[in-house]
Design an enzyme around this catalytic site. Structure first.
Site, mmCIF file in Angstrom:
data_model
loop_
_atom_site.group_PDB
_atom_site.id
_atom_site.type_symbol
_atom_site.label_atom_id
_atom_site.label_comp_id
_atom_site.label_asym_id
_atom_site.label_seq_id
_atom_site.Cartn_x
_atom_site.Cartn_y
_atom_site.Cartn_z
ATOM 1 N N GLY A 183 31.527 5.755 65.088
ATOM 2 C CA GLY A 183 30.389 5.680 65.484
ATOM 3 C C GLY A 183 30.281 5.310 66.972
ATOM 4 O O GLY A 183 30.756 4.210 67.649
ATOM 5 N N ARG A 215 39.166 7.001 72.445
ATOM 6 C CA ARG A 215 38.453 8.342 72.113
ATOM 7 C C ARG A 215 37.643 8.706 73.447
ATOM 8 O O ARG A 215 36.949 7.804 73.902
ATOM 9 C CB ARG A 215 37.478 7.705 70.977
ATOM 10 C CG ARG A 215 38.240 7.600 69.590
ATOM 11 C CD ARG A 215 37.317 7.663 68.308
ATOM 12 N NE ARG A 215 37.011 8.918 67.810
ATOM 13 C CZ ARG A 215 36.139 9.277 66.969
ATOM 14 N NH1 ARG A 215 35.496 8.217 66.321
ATOM 15 N NH2 ARG A 215 35.802 10.683 66.670
ATOM 16 N N ASP A 265 26.821 11.095 70.316
ATOM 17 C CA ASP A 265 27.838 10.434 71.001
ATOM 18 C C ASP A 265 27.748 10.436 72.375
ATOM 19 O O ASP A 265 28.071 9.469 73.338
ATOM 20 C CB ASP A 265 29.253 11.122 70.520
ATOM 21 C CG ASP A 265 29.403 10.833 69.138
ATOM 22 O OD1 ASP A 265 28.828 11.611 68.106
ATOM 23 O OD2 ASP A 265 30.262 9.732 68.751
HETATM 24 O O1 MRU Z 1 33.714 10.588 64.663
HETATM 25 P P1 MRU Z 1 32.906 9.646 64.475
HETATM 26 O O2 MRU Z 1 32.633 9.438 62.889
HETATM 27 O O3 MRU Z 1 32.952 8.395 65.236
HETATM 28 O O4 MRU Z 1 31.516 10.469 64.866
HETATM 29 C C1 MRU Z 1 30.048 9.898 64.864
HETATM 30 C C2 MRU Z 1 29.003 10.590 64.977
HETATM 31 O O5 MRU Z 1 29.192 11.863 65.192
HETATM 32 C C3 MRU Z 1 27.562 9.992 65.128
HETATM 33 O O6 MRU Z 1 26.800 10.803 64.746
HETATM 34 C C4 MRU Z 1 27.572 9.320 66.323
HETATM 35 O O7 MRU Z 1 28.450 8.645 66.964
HETATM 36 C C5 MRU Z 1 26.010 8.438 66.449
HETATM 37 S S1 MRU Z 1 26.351 6.913 65.690
HETATM 38 C C6 MRU Z 1 25.111 6.213 65.694
#
Ligand code: MRU
Length: 362
Positions: A54, A90, A245
Site C-alpha cells: 500500500g 518497489r 499509488d
Molecule cells: O500492490 P499493492 O497491494 O501495494 O497495491 C496497493 C494499491 O494499489 C492501493 O490501492 C494503493 O497503494 C493505495 S493504498 C492507500
C-alpha cells in the site's frame, strides 16, 4: 484500527528504537502475525515481498528502513546506499521515493553523530502525518457520501460503494485512504455497503479489504473483478472510491491493475469515481500518467492462487494451487493508469479537487 478489540497500527518502532514491527500482510486473512524488522535490508525485503504494502505504508516503512540504516552506519556512503536499496524495492508508488528523499535531505543536514536520533524521530513524524492525513480524508469523503446518501431516491436501501484492491488501514499506518470515508460513514450511522473486488492476482480485496471491513463490522460483499461493470449497469453501485499509488499533476490516477476498467464502467453508467489520496501520493514532477513506471511482478502470482482448502475451516491449512496449464506463460503488470477525464474527484487531506483543479492542493 481494532483487531479482536485491540488497537493496532500496521507498523511501529520498538520503544528503544532498535527495531520495527509490522503486521505481516502476506499471512492475512489466514493468520494474524507480527514480524520484527531489524535492518534496512530486511525492510527492503519486507516491502518487495509485500509483507508491508500500500502506497502510504511503504513510504512510512521506507522511512523506518532509513532509521534502521542509521543504526547500522551513520556515514554519507551508507546513507546513499540504504536510500538506493529502499527506493529500488518497489517502483510505482511515489510515497516510497518521497519518504526516502525526505529522510535523506534531513539526514544530510544533520551531523553524523546525531543522524540515528534524527532518523527515528523523522520516521515517527512521517507516520503520524500519515494518520492525520487519512483521518482528514475520511472526513472530506464522509461529506461526499452524506450528500449522495441524502439525494438517494430510495432511502431504505444501503448506499453501495465499490472499491478495488486494499486502500484501507492495512495500506497505511491507520485509517486507510479509500476506506477511511467508509469507516467514517459507517461510524456515523449511515447504511453503507461495500462491494469488494477480489483484485487478482494477489487478492488484496478478498484477503485484506474484506478482512478489515469484517473486523470493523462494515457490511460488504466480495465480488469477482469482472462483476463491477455489471453491478453498475444494474444500479447497484452509488459511488466508486479507490486509493492510488501515484497521481500525476494532471490528475491521472495510477492504482492497482483493474482500476481503469472500473473507472470506464463507472463513467459509462454515470457513477461518481473518486480516488482518495494523501498529498504525498501526488507526483507533481510528472505531468501525466504515461510517464509512470508500472511494476511488473512475478508471473507465478498469476499462475497460482493461495487459499484455505475447501471444508477445512479456518484451521490454518493453507494451500497453493496452480490455475493454468503448465505450458502457459503469464504476464503480471501490477498497476494501471486511469485518465483524469474518468475521475470525478480526488479526495485529499486538504479537500476534494476535480482533477483539473488538483494544483490547488499543492
Ligand atoms: O500492490 P499493492 O497491494 O501495494 O497495491 C496497493 C494499491 O494499489 C492501493 O490501492 C494503493 O497503494 C493505495 S493504498 C492507500
Amino acid at each position: 484500527m481494532k483487531v479482536a478489540d485491540l488497537h493496532y497500527r500496521t507498523i511501529w518502532p520498538d520503544a528503544r528504537c532498535k527495531f520495527v514491527e509490522v503486521i505481516d500482510q502476506t499471512k492475512l486473512p489466514f493468520a494474524f502475525e507480527i514480524v520484527r524488522v531489524q535492518s534496512s535490508e530486511q525492510m527492503a525485503h519486507a516491502i518487495s515481498t509485500m509483507q508491508v504494502r500500500g502506497a502510504p505504508l511503504i513510504g512510512v516503512a521506507a522511512a523506518y528502513g532509513m532509521a534502521l540504516a542509521m543504526l547500522e552506519d551513520e556515514s554519507d556512503d551508507y546513507l546513499a546506499q540504504a536510500a538506493e536499496l529502499l527506493i529500488a524495492s518497489r517502483p510505482t508508488a511515489v510515497n516510497l521515493a518521497w519518504a526516502v528523499g525526505r529522510m535523506v535531505t534531513a539526514l544530510q543536514a544533520t551531523p553524523h553523530t546525531r543522524r540515528n536520533f534524527t532518523a527515528w524521530r523523522l520516521a515517527a513524524n512521517i507516520a503520524e502525518e500519515d494518520i492525520a492525513q487519512n483521518q482528514a480524508i475520511g472526513q472530506y469523503g464522509l461529506e461526499l457520501i452524506k450528500n449522495a446518501y441524502q439525494n438517494q431516491l430510495i432511502r431504505n436501501k444501503p448506499f453501495n460503494i465499490l472499491t478495488h484492491c486494499n486502500a484501507g488501514w492495512l495500506a497505511t499506518v491507520d485509517f486507510g485512504t479509500a476506506l477511511s470515508p467508509i469507516y467514517a460513514a459507517h461510524d456515523a450511522g449511515l447504511n453503507v455497503h461495500v462491494w469488494v473486488g477480489e483484485t487478482r492476482p494477489r487478492n488484496q480485496g478478498a484477503f485484506l479489504t474484506a478482512w478489515e471491513l469484517a473486523q470493523h463490522g462494515v457490511p460488504h460483499t466480495v465480488i469477482t473483478d469482472n462483476a463491477g461493470g455489471h453491478l453498475m449497469q444494474q444500479g447497484l453501485v452509488d459511488m466508486v472510491i479507490v486509493g492510488a499509488d501515484r497521481v500525476t499533476a494532471n490528475g491521472d490516477v495510477c492504482n492497482k491493475i483493474g482500476t481503469y476498467l472500473k473507472a470506464l464502467a463507472a463513467f459509462d453508467s454515470n457513477i461518481p469515481f473518486y480516488a482518495a489520496v494523501p498529498t504525498p501520493t501526488i507526483d507533481w514532477a510528472l505531468i501525466s500518467g504515461e510517464h509512470i513506471e508500472i511494476e511488473e511482478r512475478h508471473a507465478g502470482e498469476v499462475g497460482h492462487i493461495q487459499g484455505w482448502a475447501q471444508n477445512m475451516g479456518t484451521d490454518g491449512k493453507l494451500q497453493t494451487v496452480r490455475v493454468m496449464p503448465l505450458e502457459s506463460s503469464a504476464a503480471n503488470p501490477a498497476f494501471d493508469v486511469t485518465p483524469a477525464r474518468l475521475v470525478t474527484g480526488i479526495i485529499t487531506e486538504k479537500g476534494v479537487f476535480a482533477p483539473q483543479n488538483l494544483h490547488e492542493c499543492k
